[in-house]
Design a protein around this motif. Structure first.
Motif, PDB file in Angstrom:
ATOM      1  N   PHE A  38       0.799  -1.223   0.000  1.00 43.14           N
ATOM      2  CA  PHE A  38       0.000   0.000   0.000  1.00 43.14           C
ATOM      3  C   PHE A  38       0.835   1.279   0.000  1.00 43.14           C
ATOM      4  O   PHE A  38       0.677   2.113  -0.890  1.00 43.14           O
ATOM      5  CB  PHE A  38      -0.947   0.017   1.207  1.00 43.14           C
ATOM      6  N   GLU A  39       1.717   1.479   0.975  1.00 43.96           N
ATOM      7  CA  GLU A  39       2.486   2.720   1.072  1.00 43.96           C
ATOM      8  C   GLU A  39       3.411   2.893  -0.122  1.00 43.96           C
ATOM      9  O   GLU A  39       3.556   3.982  -0.655  1.00 43.96           O
ATOM     10  CB  GLU A  39       3.300   2.782   2.374  1.00 43.96           C
ATOM     11  N   ARG A  40       4.044   1.814  -0.530  1.00 41.77           N
ATOM     12  CA  ARG A  40       4.964   1.885  -1.664  1.00 41.77           C
ATOM     13  C   ARG A  40       4.208   2.198  -2.954  1.00 41.77           C
ATOM     14  O   ARG A  40       4.666   2.994  -3.767  1.00 41.77           O
ATOM     15  CB  ARG A  40       5.755   0.582  -1.771  1.00 41.77           C
ATOM     16  N   HIS A  41       3.035   1.618  -3.129  1.00 44.55           N
ATOM     17  CA  HIS A  41       2.233   1.922  -4.316  1.00 44.55           C
ATOM     18  C   HIS A  41       1.762   3.369  -4.269  1.00 44.55           C
ATOM     19  O   HIS A  41       1.741   4.056  -5.301  1.00 44.55           O
ATOM     20  CB  HIS A  41       1.033   0.978  -4.417  1.00 44.55           C
ATOM     21  N   ARG A  42       1.418   3.858  -3.085  1.00 44.45           N
ATOM     22  CA  ARG A  42       0.972   5.252  -2.949  1.00 44.45           C
ATOM     23  C   ARG A  42       2.100   6.210  -3.332  1.00 44.45           C
ATOM     24  O   ARG A  42       1.862   7.237  -3.963  1.00 44.45           O
ATOM     25  CB  ARG A  42       0.486   5.511  -1.518  1.00 44.45           C
ATOM     26  N   ILE A  43       3.333   5.899  -2.960  1.00 45.77           N
ATOM     27  CA  ILE A  43       4.473   6.739  -3.337  1.00 45.77           C
ATOM     28  C   ILE A  43       4.599   6.795  -4.860  1.00 45.77           C
ATOM     29  O   ILE A  43       4.791   7.863  -5.431  1.00 45.77           O
ATOM     30  CB  ILE A  43       5.782   6.239  -2.689  1.00 45.77           C
ATOM     31  N   VAL A  44       4.469   5.642  -5.510  1.00 52.77           N
ATOM     32  CA  VAL A  44       4.548   5.604  -6.972  1.00 52.77           C
ATOM     33  C   VAL A  44       3.426   6.459  -7.581  1.00 52.77           C
ATOM     34  O   VAL A  44       3.658   7.205  -8.529  1.00 52.77           O
ATOM     35  CB  VAL A  44       4.502   4.149  -7.491  1.00 52.77           C
ATOM     36  N   GLU A  45       2.237   6.376  -7.021  1.00 49.23           N
ATOM     37  CA  GLU A  45       1.128   7.206  -7.511  1.00 49.23           C
ATOM     38  C   GLU A  45       1.438   8.689  -7.351  1.00 49.23           C
ATOM     39  O   GLU A  45       1.250   9.484  -8.273  1.00 49.23           O
ATOM     40  CB  GLU A  45      -0.163   6.896  -6.745  1.00 49.23           C
ATOM     41  N   LEU A  46       1.904   9.059  -6.157  1.00 52.81           N
ATOM     42  CA  LEU A  46       2.196  10.461  -5.875  1.00 52.81           C
ATOM     43  C   LEU A  46       3.338  10.995  -6.734  1.00 52.81           C
ATOM     44  O   LEU A  46       3.387  12.190  -7.030  1.00 52.81           O
ATOM     45  CB  LEU A  46       2.525  10.650  -4.394  1.00 52.81           C
ATOM     46  N   CYS A  47       4.241  10.125  -7.124  1.00 50.02           N
ATOM     47  CA  CYS A  47       5.427  10.555  -7.865  1.00 50.02           C
ATOM     48  C   CYS A  47       5.229  10.548  -9.376  1.00 50.02           C
ATOM     49  O   CYS A  47       6.203  10.609 -10.126  1.00 50.02           O
ATOM     50  CB  CYS A  47       6.628   9.705  -7.472  1.00 50.02           C
ATOM     51  N   GLN A  48       4.006  10.518  -9.827  1.00 48.74           N
ATOM     52  CA  GLN A  48       3.774  10.678 -11.258  1.00 48.74           C
ATOM     53  C   GLN A  48       4.167  12.085 -11.681  1.00 48.74           C
ATOM     54  O   GLN A  48       4.423  12.353 -12.840  1.00 48.74           O
ATOM     55  CB  GLN A  48       2.321  10.355 -11.617  1.00 48.74           C
ATOM     56  N   TYR A  49       4.194  12.985 -10.720  1.00 50.29           N
ATOM     57  CA  TYR A  49       4.775  14.315 -10.869  1.00 50.29           C
ATOM     58  C   TYR A  49       5.871  14.398  -9.816  1.00 50.29           C
ATOM     59  O   TYR A  49       5.706  13.866  -8.712  1.00 50.29           O
ATOM     60  CB  TYR A  49       3.735  15.411 -10.627  1.00 50.29           C
ATOM     61  N   PRO A  50       7.005  15.031 -10.095  1.00 45.34           N
ATOM     62  CA  PRO A  50       8.091  15.083  -9.108  1.00 45.34           C
ATOM     63  C   PRO A  50       7.627  15.658  -7.772  1.00 45.34           C
ATOM     64  O   PRO A  50       6.903  16.647  -7.724  1.00 45.34           O
ATOM     65  CB  PRO A  50       9.133  15.990  -9.767  1.00 45.34           C
ATOM     66  N   ARG A  51       8.021  14.992  -6.709  1.00 43.75           N
ATOM     67  CA  ARG A  51       7.694  15.410  -5.341  1.00 43.75           C
ATOM     68  C   ARG A  51       8.952  15.325  -4.494  1.00 43.75           C
ATOM     69  O   ARG A  51       9.806  14.482  -4.716  1.00 43.75           O
ATOM     70  CB  ARG A  51       6.656  14.486  -4.712  1.00 43.75           C
ATOM     71  N   SER A  52       9.022  16.161  -3.480  1.00 44.55           N
ATOM     72  CA  SER A  52      10.155  16.087  -2.560  1.00 44.55           C
ATOM     73  C   SER A  52       9.900  14.977  -1.544  1.00 44.55           C
ATOM     74  O   SER A  52       8.752  14.568  -1.313  1.00 44.55           O
ATOM     75  CB  SER A  52      10.353  17.420  -1.841  1.00 44.55           C
ATOM     76  N   VAL A  53      10.954  14.507  -0.916  1.00 46.82           N
ATOM     77  CA  VAL A  53      10.831  13.477   0.114  1.00 46.82           C
ATOM     78  C   VAL A  53       9.968  14.000   1.262  1.00 46.82           C
ATOM     79  O   VAL A  53       9.112  13.277   1.780  1.00 46.82           O
ATOM     80  CB  VAL A  53      12.231  13.043   0.612  1.00 46.82           C
ATOM     81  N   ALA A  54      10.151  15.253   1.635  1.00 47.04           N
ATOM     82  CA  ALA A  54       9.345  15.845   2.718  1.00 47.04           C
ATOM     83  C   ALA A  54       7.872  15.882   2.343  1.00 47.04           C
ATOM     84  O   ALA A  54       6.998  15.590   3.161  1.00 47.04           O
ATOM     85  CB  ALA A  54       9.846  17.251   3.037  1.00 47.04           C
ATOM     86  N   GLU A  55       7.592  16.229   1.099  1.00 44.62           N
ATOM     87  CA  GLU A  55       6.207  16.276   0.631  1.00 44.62           C
ATOM     88  C   GLU A  55       5.581  14.881   0.665  1.00 44.62           C
ATOM     89  O   GLU A  55       4.425  14.717   1.071  1.00 44.62           O
ATOM     90  CB  GLU A  55       6.193  16.838  -0.788  1.00 44.62           C
ATOM     91  N   LEU A  56       6.326  13.877   0.269  1.00 41.74           N
ATOM     92  CA  LEU A  56       5.821  12.509   0.310  1.00 41.74           C
ATOM     93  C   LEU A  56       5.488  12.080   1.733  1.00 41.74           C
ATOM     94  O   LEU A  56       4.447  11.474   1.982  1.00 41.74           O
ATOM     95  CB  LEU A  56       6.831  11.541  -0.306  1.00 41.74           C
ATOM     96  N   ALA A  57       6.366  12.418   2.668  1.00 35.84           N
ATOM     97  CA  ALA A  57       6.121  12.065   4.071  1.00 35.84           C
ATOM     98  C   ALA A  57       4.830  12.707   4.564  1.00 35.84           C
ATOM     99  O   ALA A  57       4.041  12.083   5.271  1.00 35.84           O
ATOM    100  CB  ALA A  57       7.303  12.488   4.940  1.00 35.84           C
ATOM    101  N   ALA A  58       4.604  13.951   4.184  1.00 31.21           N
ATOM    102  CA  ALA A  58       3.401  14.658   4.617  1.00 31.21           C
ATOM    103  C   ALA A  58       2.145  14.090   3.963  1.00 31.21           C
ATOM    104  O   ALA A  58       1.095  14.002   4.596  1.00 31.21           O
ATOM    105  CB  ALA A  58       3.527  16.142   4.301  1.00 31.21           C
ATOM    106  N   LEU A  59       2.233  13.705   2.706  1.00 29.71           N
ATOM    107  CA  LEU A  59       1.064  13.217   1.980  1.00 29.71           C
ATOM    108  C   LEU A  59       0.698  11.777   2.330  1.00 29.71           C
ATOM    109  O   LEU A  59      -0.452  11.371   2.135  1.00 29.71           O
ATOM    110  CB  LEU A  59       1.290  13.342   0.471  1.00 29.71           C
TER     111      LEU A  59
END
Length: 116
Positions: free
Chosen positions: A49-70
């Protein structure tokens, strides 16, 4: 943030379980501002789940901090997950800028913040 309802229904997963008990990436540290992106083909990968969500969120470049927050997860867990995904080539970690930014760059950042 965890709610009382989540405790009652058992929907809470502790961060150390998500990261396999690790608090820092195996392959070095990722900075807060490091940008991460994922190719569309990674969306079909068999990921948790979390790893797939990161891949979804990163379809547009995101910072590591932004990923942690989202996600939302602690920053250390996000770093571990992103580093694992990068090692498996599901995401691309974009190289950071120079270690010592120029004085002109820092002044432009300062001036921009002061205008806010």
């Amino acid at each position: 943030m965890t709610t009382a309802d989540e405790y009652e229904t058992g929907e809470v997963v502790r961060p150390f379980i998500v990261s396999g008990g690790r608090t820092s990436p195996v392959t070095g540290e990722l900075r807060l501002e490091t940008l991460v992106s994922a190719p569309p083909s990674a969306l079909t990968a068999p990921l948790g789940f979390e790893r797939h969500r990161i891949v979804e969120l990163c379809q547009y470049p995101r910072s590591v901090a932004e990923l942690a927050a989202l996600l939302p997860t602690p920053l250390g867990v996000a770093r571990v997950l992103v580093a694992d995904l990068a090692a498996e080539r599901y995401v691309r970690v974009h190289q950071d800028g120079p270690e010592n930014p120029s004085v002109a760059l820092l002044e432009r950042i300062r001036d921009g913040l002061l205008r806010l």
